[in-house]
Design a protein around this motif. Structure first.
Motif, PDB file in Angstrom:
ATOM      1  N   ARG A  17      -1.761   7.020   4.937  1.00  0.00           N
ATOM      2  CA  ARG A  17      -2.068   7.234   3.535  1.00  0.00           C
ATOM      3  C   ARG A  17      -2.419   8.696   3.268  1.00  0.00           C
ATOM      4  N   GLN A  26       0.845  -1.196   0.000  1.00  0.00           N
ATOM      5  CA  GLN A  26       0.000   0.000   0.000  1.00  0.00           C
ATOM      6  C   GLN A  26       0.878   1.242   0.000  1.00  0.00           C
ATOM      7  N   ARG A  76       2.046   4.780   1.162  1.00  0.00           N
ATOM      8  CA  ARG A  76       1.999   5.638   2.346  1.00  0.00           C
ATOM      9  C   ARG A  76       2.906   6.848   2.098  1.00  0.00           C
TER      10      ARG A  76
END
Length: 216
Positions: free
Chosen positions: A141, A69, A71
């Protein structure tokens, strides 16, 4: 563990904006050296256990063993974070969601991984690459930075330093803290950074692994 913050410890946003980072070159050099060497040794020592965890994740539910993911890191630079997948593939079908204490999106194995924080182990790769440190504010995020900044002015001040696998906020409540409370602890860490404080965070993190406090 309580999550109430003594208001005398909270620093104003005006003060946070004036934290001088220029006199810490020696500290950052030693910290980076420690980060790299300790991450290398940890990765080698836990290679087989990590491979076993990856296999168990694959057997437990559909999807990749390692979750990736984007970030935000130092100075807002995006990077890809690695974790053992602890949620179902459709966990965010309705959009990004802040983790709940008893998150029903977690898989059976995922709940255990989160409680013991073993899901974070692949982040030794991020530490080796220099995206992260062992100790620092937890990376978030863009979505949550944008959301929190609308009602918590100065939340992006956390980006003044590298994010960490653990941190001052994590050992004082972790996910049990509100974003406002996390900011206070993170900025206190940024203001008072030292090898002694880093070591204290690491020692407290080891203890929390066995108590599961603040974990989700």
């Amino acid at each position: 563990m309580g999550t109430t913050i003594n208001t005398e410890r909270a620093t104003s946003h005006e003060q946070l904006n004036t934290i001088d980072m220029s006199g810490r070159k020696g500290y950052y050099f030693v910290k980076r050296l420690f980060d790299f060497l300790f991450a290398l040794l940890t990765g080698l020592a836990l290679l087989i256990p990590m491979l076993i965890i990856a296999l168990l994740v694959k057997l437990d539910s559909k999807g990749p063993a390692v979750f990736r993911q984007e970030r935000l890191g130092l100075n807002g630079k995006p990077f890809t974070i690695y974790k053992f997948r602890s949620m179902r593939l459709d966990a965010e079908v309705n959009g990004p969601k802040w983790a709940d204490k008893d998150d029903d999106r977690c898989t059976k194995l995922g709940r255990l991984l989160r409680k013991t924080r073993l899901d974070e182990l692949p982040q030794v790769i991020n530490i080796l690459r220099g995206d992260m440190s062992w100790v620092g504010p937890r990376p978030e995020r863009v979505y949550f930075y944008d959301e929190f900044e609308t009602y918590i002015p100065g939340f992006r001040q956390r980006l003044q330093v590298k994010p960490g696998l653990t941190g001052h906020a994590q050992v004082h409540g972790g996910y049990d803290l509100s974003p406002e409370e996390k900011l206070v602890y993170d900025m206190e860490y940024i203001e008072k950074q030292s090898l002694r404080l880093d070591l204290a965070c690491v020692v407290k993190t080891v203890r929390l692994i066995f108590t599961h406090e603040g974990a989700r």
